[in-house]
Write a protein that holds these residues in place. Sequence first.
Motif, PDB file in Angstrom:
ATOM      1  N   THR A 142     -30.270  23.502 -46.013  1.00  0.00           N
ATOM      2  CA  THR A 142     -29.859  23.601 -44.615  1.00  0.00           C
ATOM      3  C   THR A 142     -28.899  22.472 -44.267  1.00  0.00           C
ATOM      4  N   TRP A 143     -29.220  21.272 -44.739  1.00  0.00           N
ATOM      5  CA  TRP A 143     -28.378  20.116 -44.459  1.00  0.00           C
ATOM      6  C   TRP A 143     -27.005  20.270 -45.122  1.00  0.00           C
ATOM      7  N   GLU A 144     -26.957  20.716 -46.367  1.00  0.00           N
ATOM      8  CA  GLU A 144     -25.681  20.890 -47.057  1.00  0.00           C
ATOM      9  C   GLU A 144     -24.823  21.947 -46.364  1.00  0.00           C
ATOM     10  N   ALA A 145     -25.412  23.014 -45.878  1.00  0.00           N
ATOM     11  CA  ALA A 145     -24.670  24.032 -45.134  1.00  0.00           C
ATOM     12  C   ALA A 145     -24.102  23.443 -43.847  1.00  0.00           C
ATOM     13  N   HIS A 146     -24.880  22.608 -43.179  1.00  0.00           N
ATOM     14  CA  HIS A 146     -24.430  21.957 -41.949  1.00  0.00           C
ATOM     15  C   HIS A 146     -23.251  21.022 -42.241  1.00  0.00           C
ATOM     16  N   LEU A 147     -23.328  20.243 -43.313  1.00  0.00           N
ATOM     17  CA  LEU A 147     -22.234  19.347 -43.682  1.00  0.00           C
ATOM     18  C   LEU A 147     -20.974  20.134 -44.030  1.00  0.00           C
ATOM     19  N   ASP A 148     -21.124  21.239 -44.766  1.00  0.00           N
ATOM     20  CA  ASP A 148     -19.966  22.073 -45.095  1.00  0.00           C
ATOM     21  C   ASP A 148     -19.295  22.600 -43.822  1.00  0.00           C
ATOM     22  N   GLU A 149     -20.104  22.998 -42.851  1.00  0.00           N
ATOM     23  CA  GLU A 149     -19.563  23.485 -41.579  1.00  0.00           C
ATOM     24  C   GLU A 149     -18.797  22.378 -40.864  1.00  0.00           C
ATOM     25  N   LEU A 150     -19.354  21.166 -40.827  1.00  0.00           N
ATOM     26  CA  LEU A 150     -18.677  20.047 -40.173  1.00  0.00           C
ATOM     27  C   LEU A 150     -17.381  19.693 -40.881  1.00  0.00           C
TER      28      LEU A 150
END
Length: 158
Positions: A142-150
């Motif tokens: 979940t965190w890696e997906a959030h970072l990719d989005e940012l």
Amino acid sequence: MPGSMLGSGGYPMEIVQHDDLIIVVFEAHAEIRRIYLGVPANEEDLFPDRNGYSVGRWEADKLIVETTHLKEAVDQARYPHSADAKVVEEYTLVTNDDGSKVLTSRMTLTDPAFYTQTITAEKKWQYLPGVRLLPYECNEPTWEAHLDELRGQQHGGQ
């Protein structure tokens, strides 16, 4: 210490500065580090602690932090040390040509009880606007997906 600063596994941290104190909050394990600015505490008031006792000072735009009173840690994989260890960190913040900001820490660990020479290491963190600390629950996907989005938003993506 120094593993908390150098081995946070890519999790973000938040730095809050007051006049006489810098607080570093790590997402990993919700750990908190305090760096005292100004007059250090009385020696008799200090005792060995996992994060030790950190005192910082500004030299122009560089933050120098000295940490002592560390509790002996022989179970650390990267930086085992005795209670006599001393850690000195130099922090600098650089703005790259593309406007991105990078915080660099250069660490020196001296510990005559454990090492015959000084240990040095360096770590860099990139500032990502919009990042906030999340509850630490080992939710890497979940965190890696959030970072990719940012990152996509930062570079003009959706």
